[in-house]
Design a protein around this motif. Structure first.
Motif, PDB file in Angstrom:
ATOM      1  N   ASN A   1       0.779  -1.233  -0.223  1.00 44.88           N
ATOM      2  CA  ASN A   1      -0.109   0.009  -0.121  1.00 44.88           C
ATOM      3  C   ASN A   1       0.945   1.321  -0.014  1.00 44.88           C
ATOM      4  O   ASN A   1       0.335   2.449  -0.049  1.00 44.88           O
ATOM      5  N   THR A   2       2.024   1.229   0.165  1.00 44.54           N
ATOM      6  CA  THR A   2       2.951   2.292   0.280  1.00 44.54           C
ATOM      7  C   THR A   2       4.411   1.851  -0.486  1.00 44.54           C
ATOM      8  O   THR A   2       4.566   0.800  -0.784  1.00 44.54           O
ATOM      9  N   LEU A   3       5.226   2.939  -0.706  1.00 47.82           N
ATOM     10  CA  LEU A   3       6.281   2.626  -1.661  1.00 47.82           C
ATOM     11  C   LEU A   3       7.532   2.516  -0.921  1.00 47.82           C
ATOM     12  O   LEU A   3       8.418   1.654  -1.341  1.00 47.82           O
ATOM     13  N   PHE A   4       7.570   2.516   0.351  1.00 38.17           N
ATOM     14  CA  PHE A   4       8.584   2.556   1.048  1.00 38.17           C
ATOM     15  C   PHE A   4       8.330   1.653   2.326  1.00 38.17           C
ATOM     16  O   PHE A   4       7.519   1.932   3.158  1.00 38.17           O
ATOM     17  N   ASP A   5       9.515   0.837   2.970  1.00 40.55           N
ATOM     18  CA  ASP A   5       9.399   0.074   4.318  1.00 40.55           C
ATOM     19  C   ASP A   5      10.039   1.257   5.102  1.00 40.55           C
ATOM     20  O   ASP A   5      11.444   1.456   4.882  1.00 40.55           O
ATOM     21  N   SER A   6       9.448   1.983   5.900  1.00 39.46           N
ATOM     22  CA  SER A   6      10.009   3.017   6.845  1.00 39.46           C
ATOM     23  C   SER A   6      11.158   2.294   7.850  1.00 39.46           C
ATOM     24  O   SER A   6      12.079   3.148   8.039  1.00 39.46           O
ATOM     25  N   SER A   7      11.295   1.121   7.908  1.00 39.12           N
ATOM     26  CA  SER A   7      12.596   0.545   8.721  1.00 39.12           C
ATOM     27  C   SER A   7      13.755   0.248   7.911  1.00 39.12           C
ATOM     28  O   SER A   7      14.584   0.083   8.532  1.00 39.12           O
ATOM     29  N   ILE A   8      13.500   0.316   6.726  1.00 39.80           N
ATOM     30  CA  ILE A   8      14.849   0.317   5.810  1.00 39.80           C
ATOM     31  C   ILE A   8      15.444   1.487   5.600  1.00 39.80           C
ATOM     32  O   ILE A   8      14.814   2.645   4.748  1.00 39.80           O
ATOM     33  N   LYS A   9      16.805   1.683   5.713  1.00 37.51           N
ATOM     34  CA  LYS A   9      17.378   2.886   5.206  1.00 37.51           C
ATOM     35  C   LYS A   9      18.391   2.451   4.281  1.00 37.51           C
ATOM     36  O   LYS A   9      19.455   1.826   4.303  1.00 37.51           O
ATOM     37  N   LEU A  10      18.254   3.187   3.185  1.00 40.47           N
ATOM     38  CA  LEU A  10      19.019   2.855   1.878  1.00 40.47           C
ATOM     39  C   LEU A  10      20.375   3.606   1.954  1.00 40.47           C
ATOM     40  O   LEU A  10      20.397   4.837   2.173  1.00 40.47           O
ATOM     41  N   GLU A  11      21.432   2.912   1.838  1.00 43.96           N
ATOM     42  CA  GLU A  11      22.840   3.552   2.034  1.00 43.96           C
ATOM     43  C   GLU A  11      23.748   2.962   0.759  1.00 43.96           C
ATOM     44  O   GLU A  11      23.260   1.715   0.107  1.00 43.96           O
ATOM     45  N   LYS A  12      24.812   3.475   0.398  1.00 44.02           N
ATOM     46  CA  LYS A  12      25.667   2.898  -0.613  1.00 44.02           C
ATOM     47  C   LYS A  12      26.282   1.543  -0.259  1.00 44.02           C
ATOM     48  O   LYS A  12      26.601   1.492   0.981  1.00 44.02           O
ATOM     49  N   ASN A  13      26.418   0.697  -1.059  1.00 43.49           N
ATOM     50  CA  ASN A  13      27.084  -0.665  -0.638  1.00 43.49           C
ATOM     51  C   ASN A  13      28.564  -0.628  -0.926  1.00 43.49           C
ATOM     52  O   ASN A  13      28.828  -0.351  -2.293  1.00 43.49           O
ATOM     53  N   ASP A  14      29.255  -0.620  -0.023  1.00 45.81           N
ATOM     54  CA  ASP A  14      30.785  -0.792  -0.442  1.00 45.81           C
ATOM     55  C   ASP A  14      31.525  -1.917  -0.902  1.00 45.81           C
ATOM     56  O   ASP A  14      32.542  -1.875  -1.215  1.00 45.81           O
ATOM     57  N   GLY A  15      30.591  -2.958  -0.885  1.00 46.68           N
ATOM     58  CA  GLY A  15      30.948  -4.246  -1.230  1.00 46.68           C
ATOM     59  C   GLY A  15      30.552  -4.430  -2.884  1.00 46.68           C
ATOM     60  O   GLY A  15      30.538  -3.528  -3.717  1.00 46.68           O
ATOM     61  N   ARG A  16      30.504  -5.747  -3.362  1.00 43.12           N
ATOM     62  CA  ARG A  16      30.318  -6.053  -4.564  1.00 43.12           C
ATOM     63  C   ARG A  16      28.720  -5.676  -4.651  1.00 43.12           C
ATOM     64  O   ARG A  16      27.838  -6.163  -4.180  1.00 43.12           O
ATOM     65  N   SER A  17      28.241  -5.182  -5.997  1.00 49.07           N
ATOM     66  CA  SER A  17      26.969  -4.877  -6.422  1.00 49.07           C
ATOM     67  C   SER A  17      26.219  -6.208  -6.752  1.00 49.07           C
ATOM     68  O   SER A  17      26.829  -7.061  -7.346  1.00 49.07           O
ATOM     69  N   VAL A  18      25.121  -6.081  -6.232  1.00 46.94           N
ATOM     70  CA  VAL A  18      24.255  -7.143  -6.755  1.00 46.94           C
ATOM     71  C   VAL A  18      23.529  -7.221  -7.941  1.00 46.94           C
ATOM     72  O   VAL A  18      22.459  -6.338  -7.984  1.00 46.94           O
ATOM     73  N   ALA A  19      23.837  -7.889  -8.854  1.00 51.26           N
ATOM     74  CA  ALA A  19      22.870  -7.978 -10.195  1.00 51.26           C
ATOM     75  C   ALA A  19      22.616  -6.560 -10.846  1.00 51.26           C
ATOM     76  O   ALA A  19      21.533  -6.037 -10.760  1.00 51.26           O
ATOM     77  N   GLN A  20      23.802  -5.863 -10.877  1.00 54.11           N
ATOM     78  CA  GLN A  20      23.771  -4.215 -11.338  1.00 54.11           C
ATOM     79  C   GLN A  20      23.082  -4.203 -12.526  1.00 54.11           C
ATOM     80  O   GLN A  20      22.231  -3.240 -12.670  1.00 54.11           O
ATOM     81  N   LEU A  21      23.484  -4.743 -13.700  1.00 58.21           N
ATOM     82  CA  LEU A  21      22.582  -4.604 -14.949  1.00 58.21           C
ATOM     83  C   LEU A  21      21.178  -4.846 -14.913  1.00 58.21           C
ATOM     84  O   LEU A  21      20.270  -3.990 -15.439  1.00 58.21           O
ATOM     85  N   GLU A  22      20.786  -6.047 -14.065  1.00 59.86           N
ATOM     86  CA  GLU A  22      19.065  -6.121 -14.139  1.00 59.86           C
ATOM     87  C   GLU A  22      18.789  -5.118 -13.059  1.00 59.86           C
ATOM     88  O   GLU A  22      17.576  -4.666 -13.338  1.00 59.86           O
ATOM     89  N   TYR A  23      19.357  -4.711 -12.047  1.00 63.83           N
ATOM     90  CA  TYR A  23      18.807  -3.309 -11.366  1.00 63.83           C
ATOM     91  C   TYR A  23      18.661  -2.181 -12.194  1.00 63.83           C
ATOM     92  O   TYR A  23      17.445  -1.543 -12.148  1.00 63.83           O
ATOM     93  N   ALA A  24      19.546  -1.850 -12.954  1.00 59.33           N
ATOM     94  CA  ALA A  24      19.300  -0.893 -14.295  1.00 59.33           C
ATOM     95  C   ALA A  24      18.191  -0.890 -15.023  1.00 59.33           C
ATOM     96  O   ALA A  24      17.456  -0.236 -15.190  1.00 59.33           O
ATOM     97  N   SER A  25      18.210  -2.214 -15.365  1.00 58.66           N
ATOM     98  CA  SER A  25      16.751  -2.516 -16.111  1.00 58.66           C
ATOM     99  C   SER A  25      15.614  -2.189 -15.310  1.00 58.66           C
ATOM    100  O   SER A  25      14.581  -1.574 -15.972  1.00 58.66           O
ATOM    101  N   ALA A  26      15.362  -2.733 -13.969  1.00 59.53           N
ATOM    102  CA  ALA A  26      14.500  -2.522 -13.168  1.00 59.53           C
ATOM    103  C   ALA A  26      13.950  -0.900 -12.968  1.00 59.53           C
ATOM    104  O   ALA A  26      12.935  -0.495 -13.255  1.00 59.53           O
TER     105      ALA A  26
END
Length: 489
Positions: free
Chosen positions: A246-271
């Motif tokens: 019913n909403t676009l964001f889960d208020s409990s999740i804080k989005l921050e840059k990932n310093d490790g390896r990106s997860v499925a980067q091309l597919e994420y860009a497609s999404a």
């Protein structure tokens, strides 16, 4: 091949010494109706333009297309003035452009002429895949329609208008898709007759689908939705185990840059790209979420994928929402808002704006600000300058449309910051804000020139609120209804 040959797209010649031909290939695809049924099977011969060399095979490549904002404004005006809206499609549009450069191409597979196997095609007209093909087609169309008495819109060069004694007509061009609007069916018929005599056209009758957007007309006006497109996107990413939200964001999740390896980067860009198209066309309510998530394309983690799944879940749950326009109000109204230091890491704020016409949203934006603001007031003022810039563009567009040219009023912008309102109308310059002094002067000039006026609105009534921050379920519904994004009755 019949279209290509009847259009005299090329002539067979011996390859001149020192020249190098580019290749070509056949591309086959199915074209679907908005309900998912197959419409046609299309075959297209495409030149391998990636082998062209700049300065030899091509020079300029830029070709304009109509802004989606312009298209929405036209539907809003059609609702207000009860206009007829028809649609046409140009058959093999890019084959109409004339080439100025010498381009040689290998003969297409399956159609190599016996006895002329060593000859190549010297292109006379443009072909799909060539770098300059869109530019050449637009130049050809532009020249033809201007000769028929149409004139450009000053701010959108893909809008053409003509005023006659008995009717007014507007043509909107997006590559090869065309909308024709008029207050009299004679204007539609005459324009169709002219276009069909100049190009090979397909008459699609009353508008039904434009750029994948379903158009429905009712007694109140026009409604736009992307139900089928959203279903396709949700199906494409079904492996994310998407659940209705019913909403676009889960208020409990804080989005921050990932310093490790990106997860499925091309597919994420497609999404992100898939969501962006929905946000650009009809789904203003997801603009902030798409803007926020697109900042992590190069450094994403599993948490970002969960956030993508949440947005898709919201779209799945609200896929039937339509952007609706009616006869009133017939003036443009704007809303401006900002969220101070909403970006973790770089301390930048977020700008949000939305404009309505005919009751429905016609232009909106959610963008990260490019300079640091020292207070909420400064963030709001930077947002107000961006909103004013869009208001000026919208007003200039409306002043060059025949149906509204003599009836364009001052654009009223609503802002929920009293301090920003006071600063906008104040002629006193404060040196502490010199890093936004240009924006300050720009907003004051817009007010003095009678382009915009600014008034106060409470945060609860500010339609730009969802473009700057995540909202609760109830506020999401209220602001969506305020933008006329609702179920079609």
């Amino acid at each position: 091949m019949d279209s290509i040959m009847s259009n005299q797209t090329w002539e067979l010649v011996d390859l001149p010494p020192g020249s190098k031909p580019i290749g070509c290939k056949w591309v086959f695809r199915r074209k679907y109706h908005t309900d998912g049924m197959i419409q046609t099977f299309k075959a297209r011969l495409v030149a391998k333009g990636f082998k062209q060399r700049e300065g030899i095979d091509y020079f300029d490549t830029y070709a304009p297309v109509a802004r989606t904002t312009s298209i929405r404004i036209l539907f809003a005006l059609a609702s207000i003035h009860n206009l007829f809206v028809h649609q046409m499609d140009v058959k093999t549009a890019f084959l109409n452009g004339d080439l100025n450069e010498e381009v040689y191409m290998e003969q297409p597979e399956g159609f190599v002429l016996l006895g002329n196997e060593n000859k190549v095609c010297k292109l006379v007209k443009s072909l799909y895949g060539l770098k300059q093909a869109p530019k050449q087609w637009h130049e050809k169309f532009d020249h033809a329609i201007l000769l028929d008495g149409f004139k450009h819109n000053n701010v959108d060069k893909c809008l053409y208008s003509k005023t006659c004694d008995d009717y007014m007509v507007i043509v909107c061009l997006y590559v090869d898709d065309m909308l024709i609007l008029s207050d009299d069916m004679r204007g539609i018929i005459e324009t169709k007759r002219f276009l069909s005599s100049t190009f090979k056209m397909k008459d699609l009758g009353e508008v039904d689908t434009i750029l994948g957007i379903k158009v429905k007309r009712n007694s109140g006006g026009y409604a736009l939705n992307q139900t089928h497109y959203i279903e396709k996107v949700v199906s494409k990413f079904s492996h994310l185990k998407i659940k209705d939200a019913n909403t676009l964001f889960d208020s409990s999740i804080k989005l921050e840059k990932n310093d490790g390896r990106s997860v499925a980067q091309l597919e994420y860009a497609s999404a992100i790209g898939s969501l962006m198209y929905a946000a650009q066309c009809t789904r203003a309510d997801i603009s902030f979420a798409v803007s926020k998530l697109s900042r992590f394309t190069s450094n994403l983690s599993v948490e970002h994928w969960k956030a993508i799944g949440r947005v898709l879940g919201y779209l799945k749950n609200t896929k039937e929402l339509s952007l609706q326009y009616s006869k009133f109000p017939a003036i443009i109204e704007g809303y401006s808002d900002a969220s101070w230091i909403s970006s973790v890491g770089d301390n930048l704020s977020t700008t949000g704006w939305v404009f309505t016409l005919g009751g429905g949203a016609v232009s909106w934006g959610s963008k990260k600000q490019t300079c640091i603001s020292h207070s909420t007031m400064e963030a709001e003022f930077i947002a107000l300058a961006a909103t004013g810039k869009e208001a000026e563009w919208l007003r200039d567009l409306m002043m060059d449309i025949p149906f509204t040219a003599n009836n364009v009023s001052i654009v009223s912008i609503h802002c929920d910051s009293q301090a920003t309102l006071a600063r906008a109308y104040s002629g006193v310059y404060n040196g502490k804000s010199r890093h936004i002094s240009i924006r300050h002067e720009y907003v004051r000039q817009l007010i003095q020139n009678g382009i915009i006026s600014i008034s106060f609105v409470r945060s609860s009534g500010n339609l730009a609120d969802p473009f700057t921050k995540p909202l609760t379920r109830d506020l999401v519904r209220i602001t969506s209804r305020g933008m006329r994004l609702k179920l079609l009755k």
